[in-house]
Design a protein around this motif. Structure first.
Motif, PDB file in Angstrom:
ATOM      1  N   ASN A  45     -25.442   3.387  -1.650  1.00 35.97           N
ATOM      2  CA  ASN A  45     -25.594   3.755  -0.237  1.00 35.97           C
ATOM      3  C   ASN A  45     -27.063   3.662   0.164  1.00 35.97           C
ATOM      4  O   ASN A  45     -27.956   3.738  -0.688  1.00 35.97           O
TER       5      ASN A  45
ATOM      6  N   ARG B  67     -30.776   2.955   0.974  1.00 37.67           N
ATOM      7  CA  ARG B  67     -31.743   2.013   0.390  1.00 37.67           C
ATOM      8  C   ARG B  67     -31.361   1.601  -1.022  1.00 37.67           C
ATOM      9  O   ARG B  67     -31.653   0.475  -1.447  1.00 37.67           O
ATOM     10  N   SER B  68     -30.684   2.481  -1.766  1.00 39.68           N
ATOM     11  CA  SER B  68     -30.193   2.074  -3.094  1.00 39.68           C
ATOM     12  C   SER B  68     -29.209   0.928  -2.924  1.00 39.68           C
ATOM     13  O   SER B  68     -29.176  -0.022  -3.719  1.00 39.68           O
TER      14      SER B  68
ATOM     15  N   SER C 108     -27.438   4.757  -7.794  1.00 38.57           N
ATOM     16  CA  SER C 108     -27.514   6.056  -7.112  1.00 38.57           C
ATOM     17  C   SER C 108     -28.594   6.903  -7.765  1.00 38.57           C
ATOM     18  O   SER C 108     -28.445   7.328  -8.912  1.00 38.57           O
ATOM     19  N   GLY C 109     -29.666   7.139  -7.035  1.00 33.08           N
ATOM     20  CA  GLY C 109     -30.761   7.950  -7.568  1.00 33.08           C
ATOM     21  C   GLY C 109     -30.279   9.315  -8.008  1.00 33.08           C
ATOM     22  O   GLY C 109     -30.587   9.778  -9.115  1.00 33.08           O
ATOM     23  N   SER C 110     -29.489   9.953  -7.164  1.00 32.89           N
ATOM     24  CA  SER C 110     -29.014  11.314  -7.462  1.00 32.89           C
ATOM     25  C   SER C 110     -27.865  11.316  -8.465  1.00 32.89           C
ATOM     26  O   SER C 110     -27.653  12.301  -9.175  1.00 32.89           O
TER      27      SER C 110
ATOM     28  N   LEU D  42     -19.700   7.253  -3.735  1.00 34.37           N
ATOM     29  CA  LEU D  42     -19.888   6.466  -4.967  1.00 34.37           C
ATOM     30  C   LEU D  42     -19.125   7.100  -6.135  1.00 34.37           C
ATOM     31  O   LEU D  42     -18.568   6.390  -6.983  1.00 34.37           O
TER      32      LEU D  42
ATOM     33  N   LEU E 282     -39.179  10.588   0.596  1.00 35.99           N
ATOM     34  CA  LEU E 282     -37.782  10.596   0.125  1.00 35.99           C
ATOM     35  C   LEU E 282     -37.611   9.830  -1.195  1.00 35.99           C
ATOM     36  O   LEU E 282     -38.365  10.059  -2.132  1.00 35.99           O
TER      37      LEU E 282
ATOM     38  N   PHE F  15     -37.553   5.624  -6.195  1.00 33.36           N
ATOM     39  CA  PHE F  15     -36.357   5.188  -6.927  1.00 33.36           C
ATOM     40  C   PHE F  15     -35.869   3.841  -6.402  1.00 33.36           C
ATOM     41  O   PHE F  15     -35.555   2.934  -7.183  1.00 33.36           O
ATOM     42  N   ASP F  16     -35.773   3.705  -5.082  1.00 33.53           N
ATOM     43  CA  ASP F  16     -35.223   2.460  -4.514  1.00 33.53           C
ATOM     44  C   ASP F  16     -36.039   1.251  -4.967  1.00 33.53           C
ATOM     45  O   ASP F  16     -35.485   0.207  -5.329  1.00 33.53           O
TER      46      ASP F  16
HETATM   47  O1  LIG Z   1     -31.137   5.855   1.371  1.00 36.04           O
HETATM   48  C1  LIG Z   1     -31.459   6.471   0.370  1.00 36.04           C
HETATM   49  C2  LIG Z   1     -32.888   6.826   0.116  1.00 36.04           C
HETATM   50  O2  LIG Z   1     -33.089   7.480  -1.056  1.00 36.04           O
HETATM   51  C3  LIG Z   1     -33.468   7.669   1.153  1.00 36.04           C
HETATM   52  O3  LIG Z   1     -34.841   7.560   0.916  1.00 36.04           O
HETATM   53  C4  LIG Z   1     -30.503   6.754  -0.720  1.00 36.04           C
HETATM   54  O4  LIG Z   1     -30.470   5.595  -1.494  1.00 36.04           O
HETATM   55  C5  LIG Z   1     -29.122   7.123  -0.184  1.00 36.04           C
HETATM   56  O5  LIG Z   1     -29.216   8.331   0.518  1.00 36.04           O
HETATM   57  C6  LIG Z   1     -28.116   7.256  -1.321  1.00 36.04           C
HETATM   58  O6  LIG Z   1     -28.527   8.255  -2.241  1.00 36.04           O
HETATM   59  P1  LIG Z   1     -28.403   8.051  -3.811  1.00 36.04           P
HETATM   60  O7  LIG Z   1     -26.942   7.737  -4.077  1.00 36.04           O
HETATM   61  O8  LIG Z   1     -28.822   9.351  -4.394  1.00 36.04           O
HETATM   62  O9  LIG Z   1     -29.305   6.916  -4.200  1.00 36.04           O
END
Ligand SMILES: O=C([C@H](O)CO)[C@H](O)[C@H](O)COP(=O)(O)O
Length: 183
Positions: free
Chosen positions: A42, A44-45, A84-86, A92, A144, A148-149
């Motif tokens: 989702n 930027r990831s 997914s960073g988180s 997902l 944010l 990670f992205d």
């Molecule tokens: O768009 C995102 C970005 O981190 C905001 O800076 C995230 O990629 C998006 O919210 C999805 O989250 P994760 O699945 O934790 O990567």
């Protein structure tokens, strides 16, 4: 500005030097073995995932982005790669469950190896970057989950180079031919 760019590069160098490259190589081998590769993420990831899917297509793999209208159903001979960073994003996590129901393989690129999506995954590639959830507690000049992205994008580009060097033998001309001519 120069100072900001230099700091961002240093951040990325530090994150990528701690990334799980052993698992990244395992992911490249899985990509080379499975029938089709599905990519989900989702925000930027997800954008990093789309760039990866495009390059996989260029170098000769069948790659689909989850959520696109032409993406078919996933099956047991396929691989779902989640970025997914988180490791917790609910849509997902749902995709991971659905993919497990049909016995497809699942790989996750994340900072969180102890997360709901990690527990559904066959392979977890840890990228020790700051995400939107940890930006307040860890050092980065970026907002944010930018760290990670960006790191995910570079690691995935590293996998493309690994695939080209070790597993596929596509040359530059073949890649050029596969790039869209509708632009
Ligand atoms: O768009 C995102 C970005 O981190 C905001 O800076 C995230 O990629 C998006 O919210 C999805 O989250 P994760 O699945 O934790 O990567």
């Amino acid at each position: 500005m120069k100072e900001h760019l230099s700091t961002i590069l240093k951040e990325l160098e530090s994150v990528l030097s701690g990334a799980d490259t052993y698992s990244a190589e395992k992911l490249a081998e899985k990509i080379n073995r499975v029938d089709r590769v599905f990519i989900a993420g989702n925000g930027r990831s997800g954008l990093a995932g789309k760039m990866f899917a495009m390059r996989l297509m260029h170098i000769g793999y069948k790659a689909y982005v989850v959520g696109e209208t032409i993406t078919p159903s996933i099956s047991g001979d396929d691989l779902l790669i989640i970025i997914s960073g988180s490791g917790k994003t609910q849509t997902l996590a749902h995709f991971a469950k659905k993919a497990n129901e049909v016995n497809s393989e699942i790989a996750l690129l994340t900072t969180n190896t102890d997360s709901p999506i990690a527990s559904e995954s066959d392979l977890v590639i840890e990228v020790p970057a700051v995400t939107k959830a940890t930006a307040h507690e860890r050092a980065t000049i970026q907002p944010l989950g930018s760290q990670f992205d960006q790191s995910a994008h570079l690691l995935l580009d590293g996998i493309i180079v690994y695939l080209l060097e070790h597993l596929t033998k596509e040359d530059h001309e073949a890649l050029q031919k596969k790039h869209t001519n509708l632009e």
